[in-house]
Each structure stands twice: as structure tokens, then as C-alpha cells.
Scaffold this active site. Structure first.
Site, PDB file in Angstrom:
ATOM      1  N   VAL A 105       0.842  -1.195   0.000  1.00 46.76           N
ATOM      2  CA  VAL A 105       0.000   0.000   0.000  1.00 46.76           C
ATOM      3  C   VAL A 105       0.883   1.252   0.000  1.00 46.76           C
ATOM      4  O   VAL A 105       0.417   2.358   0.241  1.00 46.76           O
ATOM      5  CB  VAL A 105      -0.926   0.010   1.243  1.00 46.76           C
ATOM      6  CG1 VAL A 105      -1.904  -1.165   1.188  1.00 46.76           C
ATOM      7  CG2 VAL A 105      -0.133  -0.048   2.553  1.00 46.76           C
ATOM      8  N   HIS A 121      -4.573  -4.076  -2.317  1.00 50.57           N
ATOM      9  CA  HIS A 121      -4.960  -3.695  -0.957  1.00 50.57           C
ATOM     10  C   HIS A 121      -5.057  -2.195  -0.749  1.00 50.57           C
ATOM     11  O   HIS A 121      -4.969  -1.719   0.377  1.00 50.57           O
ATOM     12  CB  HIS A 121      -3.973  -4.302   0.054  1.00 50.57           C
ATOM     13  CG  HIS A 121      -4.020  -5.806   0.112  1.00 50.57           C
ATOM     14  ND1 HIS A 121      -3.033  -6.583   0.660  1.00 50.57           N
ATOM     15  CD2 HIS A 121      -4.969  -6.674  -0.322  1.00 50.57           C
ATOM     16  CE1 HIS A 121      -3.370  -7.871   0.562  1.00 50.57           C
ATOM     17  NE2 HIS A 121      -4.530  -7.947  -0.039  1.00 50.57           N
ATOM     18  N   CYS A 149     -17.087  12.762   6.444  1.00 50.09           N
ATOM     19  CA  CYS A 149     -17.338  12.898   5.011  1.00 50.09           C
ATOM     20  C   CYS A 149     -18.323  14.045   4.777  1.00 50.09           C
ATOM     21  O   CYS A 149     -19.392  14.073   5.404  1.00 50.09           O
ATOM     22  CB  CYS A 149     -17.918  11.589   4.499  1.00 50.09           C
ATOM     23  SG  CYS A 149     -18.525  11.631   2.825  1.00 50.09           S
ATOM     24  N   GLY A 189       8.704 -11.354  -2.226  1.00 50.91           N
ATOM     25  CA  GLY A 189       8.622 -10.647  -0.940  1.00 50.91           C
ATOM     26  C   GLY A 189       7.284 -10.763  -0.244  1.00 50.91           C
ATOM     27  O   GLY A 189       6.869  -9.842   0.445  1.00 50.91           O
ATOM     28  N   SER A 191       4.805 -13.392   2.246  1.00 48.84           N
ATOM     29  CA  SER A 191       4.786 -14.605   3.061  1.00 48.84           C
ATOM     30  C   SER A 191       3.776 -15.610   2.517  1.00 48.84           C
ATOM     31  O   SER A 191       3.681 -16.719   3.029  1.00 48.84           O
ATOM     32  CB  SER A 191       4.458 -14.254   4.509  1.00 48.84           C
ATOM     33  OG  SER A 191       3.209 -13.594   4.581  1.00 48.84           O
TER      34      SER A 191
HETATM   35  P1  NAD Z   1       4.410 -10.185   5.105  1.00 47.73           P
HETATM   36  O1  NAD Z   1       4.866  -9.139   6.081  1.00 47.73           O
HETATM   37  O2  NAD Z   1       3.453 -11.209   5.550  1.00 47.73           O
HETATM   38  O3  NAD Z   1       5.678 -10.971   4.540  1.00 47.73           O
HETATM   39  C1  NAD Z   1       6.808 -10.312   4.092  1.00 47.73           C
HETATM   40  C2  NAD Z   1       7.747 -11.337   3.481  1.00 47.73           C
HETATM   41  O4  NAD Z   1       8.850 -10.634   2.909  1.00 47.73           O
HETATM   42  C3  NAD Z   1       8.325 -12.329   4.482  1.00 47.73           C
HETATM   43  O5  NAD Z   1       8.055 -13.631   4.024  1.00 47.73           O
HETATM   44  C4  NAD Z   1       9.829 -12.036   4.473  1.00 47.73           C
HETATM   45  O6  NAD Z   1      10.612 -13.207   4.581  1.00 47.73           O
HETATM   46  C5  NAD Z   1      10.016 -11.407   3.092  1.00 47.73           C
HETATM   47  N1  NAD Z   1      11.159 -10.513   2.940  1.00 47.73           N
HETATM   48  C6  NAD Z   1      11.818  -9.790   3.883  1.00 47.73           C
HETATM   49  N2  NAD Z   1      12.813  -9.082   3.315  1.00 47.73           N
HETATM   50  C7  NAD Z   1      12.785  -9.346   1.985  1.00 47.73           C
HETATM   51  C8  NAD Z   1      13.558  -8.913   0.868  1.00 47.73           C
HETATM   52  N3  NAD Z   1      14.575  -8.054   0.998  1.00 47.73           N
HETATM   53  N4  NAD Z   1      13.230  -9.392  -0.354  1.00 47.73           N
HETATM   54  C9  NAD Z   1      12.219 -10.275  -0.517  1.00 47.73           C
HETATM   55  N5  NAD Z   1      11.461 -10.711   0.505  1.00 47.73           N
HETATM   56  C10 NAD Z   1      11.734 -10.250   1.740  1.00 47.73           C
HETATM   57  O7  NAD Z   1       3.908  -9.397   3.853  1.00 47.73           O
HETATM   58  P2  NAD Z   1       2.779  -9.712   2.804  1.00 47.73           P
HETATM   59  O8  NAD Z   1       2.870 -11.125   2.394  1.00 47.73           O
HETATM   60  O9  NAD Z   1       2.870  -8.642   1.807  1.00 47.73           O
HETATM   61  O10 NAD Z   1       1.397  -9.564   3.600  1.00 47.73           O
HETATM   62  C11 NAD Z   1       1.207  -8.541   4.542  1.00 47.73           C
HETATM   63  C12 NAD Z   1       0.029  -7.613   4.294  1.00 47.73           C
HETATM   64  O11 NAD Z   1       0.386  -6.384   4.917  1.00 47.73           O
HETATM   65  C13 NAD Z   1      -0.231  -7.251   2.883  1.00 47.73           C
HETATM   66  O12 NAD Z   1      -1.587  -7.327   2.717  1.00 47.73           O
HETATM   67  C14 NAD Z   1       0.191  -5.797   2.705  1.00 47.73           C
HETATM   68  O13 NAD Z   1      -0.872  -5.047   2.154  1.00 47.73           O
HETATM   69  C15 NAD Z   1       0.406  -5.279   4.079  1.00 47.73           C
HETATM   70  N6  NAD Z   1       1.708  -4.574   4.263  1.00 47.73           N
HETATM   71  C16 NAD Z   1       2.139  -3.696   3.319  1.00 47.73           C
HETATM   72  C17 NAD Z   1       3.371  -3.050   3.487  1.00 47.73           C
HETATM   73  C18 NAD Z   1       3.840  -2.089   2.399  1.00 47.73           C
HETATM   74  O14 NAD Z   1       3.009  -1.524   1.693  1.00 47.73           O
HETATM   75  N7  NAD Z   1       5.157  -1.917   2.222  1.00 47.73           N
HETATM   76  C19 NAD Z   1       4.154  -3.297   4.600  1.00 47.73           C
HETATM   77  C20 NAD Z   1       3.663  -4.211   5.566  1.00 47.73           C
HETATM   78  C21 NAD Z   1       2.447  -4.845   5.356  1.00 47.73           C
HETATM   79 ZN    ZN Z   2     -19.441   9.481   2.835  1.00 45.89          ZN
END
Ligand code: NAD
Ligand code: ZN
Length: 252
Positions: A105, A121, A149, A189, A191
Site C-alpha cells: 500500500v 490492498h 465525510c 517478498g 509470506s
Molecule cells: P508479510 O509481512 O506477511 O511478509 C513479508 C515477506 O517478505 C516475508 O516472508 C519475508 O521473509 C520477506 N522478505 C523480507 N525481506 C525481503 C527482501 N529483501 N526481499 C524479498 N522478501 C523479503 O507481507 P505480505 O505477504 O505482503 O502480507 C502482509 C500484508 O500487509 C499485505 O496485505 C500488505 O498489504 C500489508 N503490508 C504492506 C506493506 C507495504 O506496503 N510496504 C508493509 C507491511 C504490510
Molecule cells: Zn461518505
């Protein structure tokens, strides 16, 4: 630079590929300094994100949830895309169809310059009305004084999909249609535990795609994938583009 071997099978599939999808998750942005939810340093104060990123938490304590989102916004507002994001911009040039489907996001794919990004998301930089879903862009929310709103008096919330909520159905359908008709599908990247995003990888391979997972840690998807490469996205993806350049120079 770390040596990364590209298998003959992957190279063959990339040579013939016209349609490539990259599904990204929080690990994609880890090297930019955005904490993952399930990583070692993914915590804010003492809260588990799952306890905050849901509608009940918001209705219970909107001030706390907004405070957390303001913290995330501030953090995300300061970071830059990493080499992995930029590599995915370059990768577009090598295939007739190339799409990023992201669970993130954080807007970093768009900021890097990728032109075909599907946000599963939502986007933490947008707000929307809790009741009528009218979208309000980028406005900072004072968590002590959450605005209403102007159309329906609903509470303003972040325009993201919370745990337990449905994804925007048109976006999900587009993602599923892509996953069902793709030659090579990279899962980067994530899980692979958050549904329905996680199912896209299974759907892709089930429909004949070559499935490659990039994640330093094994996940529930690792054994199912054709290849699971335990390395950071910021390291692997720039090397992939160099490889694509070698492969495609002779075939395009
Ligand atoms: P997750 O946090 O469940 O998993 C993150 C994964 O990234 C882990 O398996 C980890 O081993 C791996 N990882 C760590 N460092 C890495 C690297 N350098 N390169 C590749 N992989 C690496 O995240 P998810 O599966 O995206 O699910 C979490 C939910 O939370 C999603 O729905 C997302 O919308 C949200 N979220 C978004 C953000 C963002 O926008 N950056 C951050 C945190 C969570
Ligand atoms: Zn509204």
C-alpha cells in the site's frame, strides 16, 4: 555482486514469454526501510498489525488506528524505491505484457515509474469515507479530530483493505484473469499467507505458468513453486534484468 544462477528452465520460459506477472508483498519494500508485518522488526509499539488493521479496531478506537496509520504514512513518505522496484520498471521493456500485482500500500512501484500496477490492498496515501466509500486524496488526518465525510457524515478512514475485508472485486477479478493466463509468474517478498492474494500464485501455476518465488525465507508456497530462490528482491531483481537483457537481445 553476489552470484545468482539462472536455471536453464527459467531462461527457456523467459525466452518464450509474452506475458509476465510479478506479485509483490511487503518484502519488496523491506530494503527501502518499510517494515514488513511478519518480519523481525515489523512491530509498532507493542501492537500486532493484525490487531490494528481491521474494522473492529477502528470502530473501537479510531484515534489509535489513525495514529498508527499516521506513523506509517510518515515513514512511507520519507522512503525511496529500492533497486528491486527500479529493476521492475526496466523489466517492462522485455515483454509485450508485463504487470505488477501488489499487496503493498506504499506507492513505491508507482513512485519508481512502473506503468502497470494493480493495487490489491489499496494505498495508504489515500483516504476514504467509511460509509459511502468516496475517496479523499492524501489529506493528513489529525487523529485527535478525525474529519467526517462532507457527503454523508461517515468517518474518514485509510483507503486500504483491512484484515477481514473484501478486496475491491473488479481489481481481484483482473488479477485472477491475469494469473490464469500468464507465462511466467514471479512471487516476490510475500509470506504467501494473506488470502486471496496468496491464491494467485497457485492459480498461475495451475494454469501452466512457470512459478518463481523470491524470498530470503521459505514460505508455505516454496515447495509448490517451480523455483524458490532465497534471496532479497533488491538483489535478485536487478540481476534478473541483466539476464533478460542477455536473453532478449537475441530473441526480440
Ligand atoms: P508479510 O509481512 O506477511 O511478509 C513479508 C515477506 O517478505 C516475508 O516472508 C519475508 O521473509 C520477506 N522478505 C523480507 N525481506 C525481503 C527482501 N529483501 N526481499 C524479498 N522478501 C523479503 O507481507 P505480505 O505477504 O505482503 O502480507 C502482509 C500484508 O500487509 C499485505 O496485505 C500488505 O498489504 C500489508 N503490508 C504492506 C506493506 C507495504 O506496503 N510496504 C508493509 C507491511 C504490510
Ligand atoms: Zn461518505
Amino acid at each position: 555482486m553476489e552470484t545468482i544462477e539462472f536455471s536453464e528452465r527459467l531462461i527457456e520460459r523467459l525466452k518464450g514469454a509474452t506475458n509476465v506477472v510479478v506479485l509483490t508483498g511487503a518484502g519488496m519494500s523491506a530494503a527501502s526501510g518499510v517494515p514488513t508485518f511478519r518480519g523481525k522488526d515489523g512491530l509498532w509499539n507493542k501492537f500486532n498489525p493484525q490487531e490494528l488493521a481491521n474494522v473492529d479496531a477502528f470502530l473501537n478506537d479510531p484515534k489509535l488506528v489513525w495514529e498508527w496509520y499516521n506513523w506509517r504514512r510518515e515513514l512511507i513518505g520519507k522512503v525511496q524505491p529500492n533497486l528491486g522496484h527500479y529493476a521492475l520498471v526496466d523489466a517492462e521493456a522485455y515483454f509485450p505484457e508485463f504487470m505488477i500485482i501488489t499487496q503493498n500500500v506504499d506507492n513505491l512501484h508507482q513512485l519508481a515509474g512502473s506503468s502497470n500496477v494493480l493495487e490489491l490492498h489499496g494505498n495508504v496515501m489515500r483516504n476514504k469515507c467509511m460509509d459511502c466509500a468516496a475517496v479523499y486524496n492524501g489529506k493528513h488526518i489529525d487523529h485527535n479530530n478525525i474529519p467526517r465525510c462532507p457527503d454523508c457524515n461517515g468517518m474518514i478512514r485509510p483507503d486500504v483493505v483491512w484484515f477481514g475485508e473484501l478486496l475491491p472485486q473488479d481489481v481481484l477479478q483482473t488479477a485472477q484473469a491475469k494469473a490464469a493466463a500468464v507465462d511466467v509468474f514471479f512471487t516476490v517478498g510475500t509470506s504467501s499467507t494473506v488470502e486471496p492474494a496468496a491464491s494467485l500464485s497457485y492459480m498461475a501455476k495451475g494454469n501452466g505458468a512457470y512459478l518463481v518465488e523470491i524470498n530470503p525465507e521459505p514460505t508455505p508456497l516454496s515447495d509448490y513453486a517451480d523455483e524458490s530462490i532465497h534471496i532479497g528482491a533488491d538483489v535478485y531483481l536487478p540481476r534478473l534484468v541483466i539476464e533478460l537483457d542477455k536473453i532478449k537481445r537475441w530473441t526480440m
